[in-house]
Scaffold this active site. Structure first.
Site, PDB file in Angstrom:
ATOM      1  N   ASP A 113       2.226   8.416   7.071  1.00  0.00           N
ATOM      2  CA  ASP A 113       2.807   7.346   6.128  1.00  0.00           C
ATOM      3  C   ASP A 113       2.934   7.818   4.773  1.00  0.00           C
ATOM      4  O   ASP A 113       3.696   8.395   4.336  1.00  0.00           O
ATOM      5  CB  ASP A 113       2.291   5.945   6.703  1.00  0.00           C
ATOM      6  CG  ASP A 113       2.975   4.811   5.778  1.00  0.00           C
ATOM      7  OD1 ASP A 113       4.142   5.092   4.863  1.00  0.00           O
ATOM      8  OD2 ASP A 113       2.502   3.745   5.639  1.00  0.00           O
ATOM      9  N   ASP A 122      -3.667   1.533  11.759  1.00  0.00           N
ATOM     10  CA  ASP A 122      -3.347   2.002  10.485  1.00  0.00           C
ATOM     11  C   ASP A 122      -4.634   1.937   9.569  1.00  0.00           C
ATOM     12  O   ASP A 122      -4.546   0.639   8.911  1.00  0.00           O
ATOM     13  CB  ASP A 122      -2.044   1.387   9.974  1.00  0.00           C
ATOM     14  CG  ASP A 122      -1.480   2.133   8.477  1.00  0.00           C
ATOM     15  OD1 ASP A 122      -2.027   3.092   8.181  1.00  0.00           O
ATOM     16  OD2 ASP A 122      -0.481   1.510   8.025  1.00  0.00           O
ATOM     17  N   GLU A 161      -4.443  -2.203   9.595  1.00  0.00           N
ATOM     18  CA  GLU A 161      -3.822  -2.849  10.467  1.00  0.00           C
ATOM     19  C   GLU A 161      -4.346  -2.462  11.849  1.00  0.00           C
ATOM     20  O   GLU A 161      -4.702  -1.137  12.268  1.00  0.00           O
ATOM     21  CB  GLU A 161      -2.472  -2.240  10.679  1.00  0.00           C
ATOM     22  CG  GLU A 161      -1.580  -2.509   9.537  1.00  0.00           C
ATOM     23  CD  GLU A 161      -0.276  -1.933   9.283  1.00  0.00           C
ATOM     24  OE1 GLU A 161       0.116  -1.568  10.301  1.00  0.00           O
ATOM     25  OE2 GLU A 161       0.424  -1.766   8.039  1.00  0.00           O
ATOM     26  N   LYS A 169       9.972   4.922   6.760  1.00  0.00           N
ATOM     27  CA  LYS A 169      10.426   3.691   6.087  1.00  0.00           C
ATOM     28  C   LYS A 169      11.501   4.052   5.017  1.00  0.00           C
ATOM     29  O   LYS A 169      11.181   4.793   4.130  1.00  0.00           O
ATOM     30  CB  LYS A 169       9.387   3.347   5.250  1.00  0.00           C
ATOM     31  CG  LYS A 169       8.016   2.765   6.232  1.00  0.00           C
ATOM     32  CD  LYS A 169       6.719   2.774   5.239  1.00  0.00           C
ATOM     33  CE  LYS A 169       5.565   2.028   5.735  1.00  0.00           C
ATOM     34  NZ  LYS A 169       4.347   1.819   4.971  1.00  0.00           N
ATOM     35  N   GLU A 182       1.753  -9.303   7.269  1.00  0.00           N
ATOM     36  CA  GLU A 182       2.461  -8.806   8.313  1.00  0.00           C
ATOM     37  C   GLU A 182       2.570  -9.883   9.702  1.00  0.00           C
ATOM     38  O   GLU A 182       2.736  -9.376  11.063  1.00  0.00           O
ATOM     39  CB  GLU A 182       2.134  -7.586   8.801  1.00  0.00           C
ATOM     40  CG  GLU A 182       2.644  -6.320   7.404  1.00  0.00           C
ATOM     41  CD  GLU A 182       2.447  -5.163   7.798  1.00  0.00           C
ATOM     42  OE1 GLU A 182       1.922  -4.652   9.079  1.00  0.00           O
ATOM     43  OE2 GLU A 182       3.005  -4.150   6.882  1.00  0.00           O
ATOM     44  N   GLU A 195      -2.700   5.833  11.986  1.00  0.00           N
ATOM     45  CA  GLU A 195      -1.739   6.394  11.044  1.00  0.00           C
ATOM     46  C   GLU A 195      -2.602   6.381   9.647  1.00  0.00           C
ATOM     47  O   GLU A 195      -3.449   5.553   9.705  1.00  0.00           O
ATOM     48  CB  GLU A 195      -0.867   5.064  10.701  1.00  0.00           C
ATOM     49  CG  GLU A 195       0.085   5.166   9.498  1.00  0.00           C
ATOM     50  CD  GLU A 195       1.007   3.932   9.715  1.00  0.00           C
ATOM     51  OE1 GLU A 195       1.182   3.395  10.767  1.00  0.00           O
ATOM     52  OE2 GLU A 195       1.551   3.523   8.502  1.00  0.00           O
ATOM     53  N   SER A 201       0.741  -1.208  -0.130  1.00  0.00           N
ATOM     54  CA  SER A 201       0.150  -0.040  -0.059  1.00  0.00           C
ATOM     55  C   SER A 201       0.814   1.069  -0.079  1.00  0.00           C
ATOM     56  O   SER A 201       1.290   2.047   1.055  1.00  0.00           O
ATOM     57  CB  SER A 201      -0.818  -0.303   1.181  1.00  0.00           C
ATOM     58  OG  SER A 201      -0.389   0.207   2.190  1.00  0.00           O
ATOM     59  N   HIS A 212      -3.339  -5.886   2.723  1.00  0.00           N
ATOM     60  CA  HIS A 212      -2.203  -6.989   3.510  1.00  0.00           C
ATOM     61  C   HIS A 212      -2.935  -8.431   3.687  1.00  0.00           C
ATOM     62  O   HIS A 212      -2.270  -9.422   4.182  1.00  0.00           O
ATOM     63  CB  HIS A 212      -1.691  -6.630   4.786  1.00  0.00           C
ATOM     64  CG  HIS A 212      -0.951  -5.325   4.282  1.00  0.00           C
ATOM     65  ND1 HIS A 212      -0.379  -4.414   5.396  1.00  0.00           N
ATOM     66  CD2 HIS A 212      -0.241  -4.896   3.234  1.00  0.00           C
ATOM     67  CE1 HIS A 212       0.425  -3.599   4.941  1.00  0.00           C
ATOM     68  NE2 HIS A 212       0.585  -3.822   3.496  1.00  0.00           N
ATOM     69  N   LYS A 246       7.332  -0.071  14.508  1.00  0.00           N
ATOM     70  CA  LYS A 246       6.182  -0.977  13.855  1.00  0.00           C
ATOM     71  C   LYS A 246       6.675  -1.984  12.878  1.00  0.00           C
ATOM     72  O   LYS A 246       7.355  -1.761  11.974  1.00  0.00           O
ATOM     73  CB  LYS A 246       5.300  -0.035  13.160  1.00  0.00           C
ATOM     74  CG  LYS A 246       3.915  -0.217  12.609  1.00  0.00           C
ATOM     75  CD  LYS A 246       3.439   0.548  11.950  1.00  0.00           C
ATOM     76  CE  LYS A 246       3.068  -0.099  10.357  1.00  0.00           C
ATOM     77  NZ  LYS A 246       1.927   0.620   9.811  1.00  0.00           N
ATOM     78  N   HIS A 300       8.901  -1.341   9.302  1.00  0.00           N
ATOM     79  CA  HIS A 300       9.062  -2.302   8.140  1.00  0.00           C
ATOM     80  C   HIS A 300       8.191  -1.877   7.168  1.00  0.00           C
ATOM     81  O   HIS A 300       7.414  -1.004   6.940  1.00  0.00           O
ATOM     82  CB  HIS A 300       8.567  -3.696   8.762  1.00  0.00           C
ATOM     83  CG  HIS A 300       7.195  -3.687   9.152  1.00  0.00           C
ATOM     84  ND1 HIS A 300       6.499  -5.061   9.362  1.00  0.00           N
ATOM     85  CD2 HIS A 300       6.387  -2.791   9.405  1.00  0.00           C
ATOM     86  CE1 HIS A 300       5.372  -4.961   9.638  1.00  0.00           C
ATOM     87  NE2 HIS A 300       5.180  -3.683   9.535  1.00  0.00           N
TER      88      HIS A 300
HETATM   89  P1  PGA Z   1       3.185  -1.277   3.199  1.00  0.00           P
HETATM   90  O1  PGA Z   1       2.289  -1.178   4.288  1.00  0.00           O
HETATM   91  O2  PGA Z   1       4.405  -1.655   3.552  1.00  0.00           O
HETATM   92  O3  PGA Z   1       2.314  -2.304   2.304  1.00  0.00           O
HETATM   93  O4  PGA Z   1       3.155   0.336   2.393  1.00  0.00           O
HETATM   94  C1  PGA Z   1       2.803  -0.725   5.734  1.00  0.00           C
HETATM   95  C2  PGA Z   1       2.089   0.558   6.167  1.00  0.00           C
HETATM   96  O5  PGA Z   1       1.059   0.866   5.252  1.00  0.00           O
HETATM   97  O6  PGA Z   1       2.435   0.889   7.001  1.00  0.00           O
HETATM   98 ZN    ZN Z   2       0.716   2.589   6.937  1.00  0.00          ZN
END
Ligand code: PGA
Ligand code: ZN
Length: 423
Positions: free
Chosen positions: A319, A249, A171, A344, A212, A292, A42, A162, A395, A372
């Site tokens: 994010d 999230d 999440e 990230k 995840e 998030e 995502s 996911h 996270k 991650h």
């Molecule tokens: P992604 O998801 O690694 O698929 O982007 C993680 C997140 O959105 O925090």
């Molecule tokens: Zn996110």
């Protein structure tokens, strides 16, 4: 000063079984280090470009072009350079790429070299990687940064992109806020995870896991997911709201279309203000202390509304909104949206720029959360990044699936060998 003697990049597989890059760096003092890069599902629109081959092989997800870029152009430009000068290494990488989104060489190619270089430098200097990151950030900020063992946010129930279930929020995480140390935090989290599994089983719901490591059952509503987690916490004899808090999230960009938030699982369509109300309602009924991507990354008005409405009592994390990009974060800070940033490093593509974003957040009282991606490897450098930057939060998924657990296991060792404070 050590010099870079060689770089070798090969294709390996990530946790989804898709190709990713592993790069080995060799210094002239004999030091060797390997780094592997993660991959998102995502993703934010403004992320640096992950170079994929297209075509038939691996359904278009091959990374041979990116690998060739490391083995050819990047290697030729970096041989003989001093890896201890991380800013300079990353500047060379950016210069040969020559684009603002790293689309020429690929952010995956660039990041693999940037991390490998940092790892080799720390080894060559006889430092742990977290100590090395700590020095890099300290130098950037011109002050000492306290290293901290981060509080984990564990994603124990997966939805959205996911998982193949009907839950819209991506999440549902537990935060073992009341734990006295990292060990206790992980013990509680593992116990809650296993109790959630048995509750799902009793109800005849699926206990298969998502990308995840969290469970991915079909449920009627997002609220039902929260109720199940509350039951699991209760079954573990822990107190929701003091021992354990909750974090979401939403990854809202994934279900925002034409100005509307589509909760398909609940068959509802909400405006920005209705969705903000919806989230506030959940936060009133459950101890949700962090949300998030509660709004779409381009819904500036929605973000302003949400920040005004619950930013005072809830951590609001950008994010897809900030994509670990210094300029995008600066703009968000001046727009007064969110109050935290998810970090990230593959969203921006180098260690230096990642540290730059972290320093901007610190200078503006925004919280950093090291994260991650949903596609991961056994590389655990983000644990070192979390400790070394003193972020205080990480996270990195459920206490399940080795690519997630590798990060927690690295933190156990860092915790054991140092006397850093927790959280
Ligand atoms: P992604 O998801 O690694 O698929 O982007 C993680 C997140 O959105 O925090
Ligand atoms: Zn996110």
């Amino acid at each position: 000063m050590p010099k870079i003697e060689n770089l070798t990049s090969i294709q390996v597989l990530d946790s989804r079984g898709l190709p990713t890059i592993s790069t080995e760096i060799l210094l002239d003092d004999g030091t060797r280090s390997v780094a592997m890069v993660p991959s998102g599902a995502s993703t934010g629109e403004k992320e640096a470009l992950e170079l994929r081959d297209g075509g038939q092989a691996f359904l278009g997800k091959g990374v041979t072009k990116a690998i060739d870029n490391v083995n050819d152009r990047i290697k030729n430009s970096l041989i003989g350079e001093n890896p201890l000068d991380q800013d300079h290494i990353d500047e060379i990488l950016n210069n040969i790429d020559g684009t603002s989104d790293k689309s020429n060489l690929g952010a995956n190619a660039i990041l693999s070299v940037s991390i490998a270089s940092a790892k080799a430098s720390s080894k060559s200097e006889n430092l742990d990687l977290h100590d090395y990151f700590n020095i890099l950030l300290g130098n950037k900020m011109g002050k000492t940064i306290d290293q901290v063992i981060p509080i984990p946010m564990l994603n124990i129930l997966n939805g959205g992109e996911h998982a193949d279930n009907n839950i819209d929020i991506q999440e549902f995480m537990i935060i073992p806020k009341g734990a006295v140390n990292f060990s206790q935090a992980m013990q509680w989290s593992s116990e809650i995870y296993w109790n959630l599994k048995s509750i799902l089983k009793e109800k005849g719901l699926s206990t298969a896991v998502g990308d995840e490591g969290g469970f991915a059952p079909n449920l009627n509503t997002n609220r039902e997911a929260l109720e199940l987690i509350a039951r699991a916490v209760d079954k573990t004899n822990l107190k929701l709201g003091s021992d354990i808090c909750i974090s979401l999230d939403c990854a809202a960009s994934e279900f925002y279309e034409n100005g509307t938030y589509h909760l398909k699982g609940e068959d509802r369509e909400l405006t920005s203000s209705e969705f903000a109300e919806y989230l506030e309602g959940l936060a009133n009924d459950f101890p949700i202390i962090s949300i998030e991507d509660g709004m779409d990354e381009n819904d500036l008005e929605g973000w302003k509304l949400l920040t005004k409405q619950i930013g005072g009592k809830c951590q609001l994390v950008g994010d897809d909104l900030f994509v670990t990009n210094p300029e995008v974060l600066k703009k968000g800070i001046s727009d007064e949206i969110a109050n935290s940033v998810l970090i990230k490093y593959n969203q921006i593509g180098t260690i230096s720029e990642t540290l730059e974003t972290i320093s901007i957040a610190l200078n503006n009282d925004y919280q950093n959360i090291i994260s991650h991606r949903s596609g991961e490897t056994e590389d655990s450098s983000i644990s070192d990044l979390a400790v070394g930057t003193g972020a205080g939060q990480i996270k990195t998924g459920a206490p399940c699936r080795s690519e997630r657990v590798a990060k927690y296991n690295r933190l156990y060792w860092i915790d054991k060998k140092n006397s850093f404070s927790y959280g």
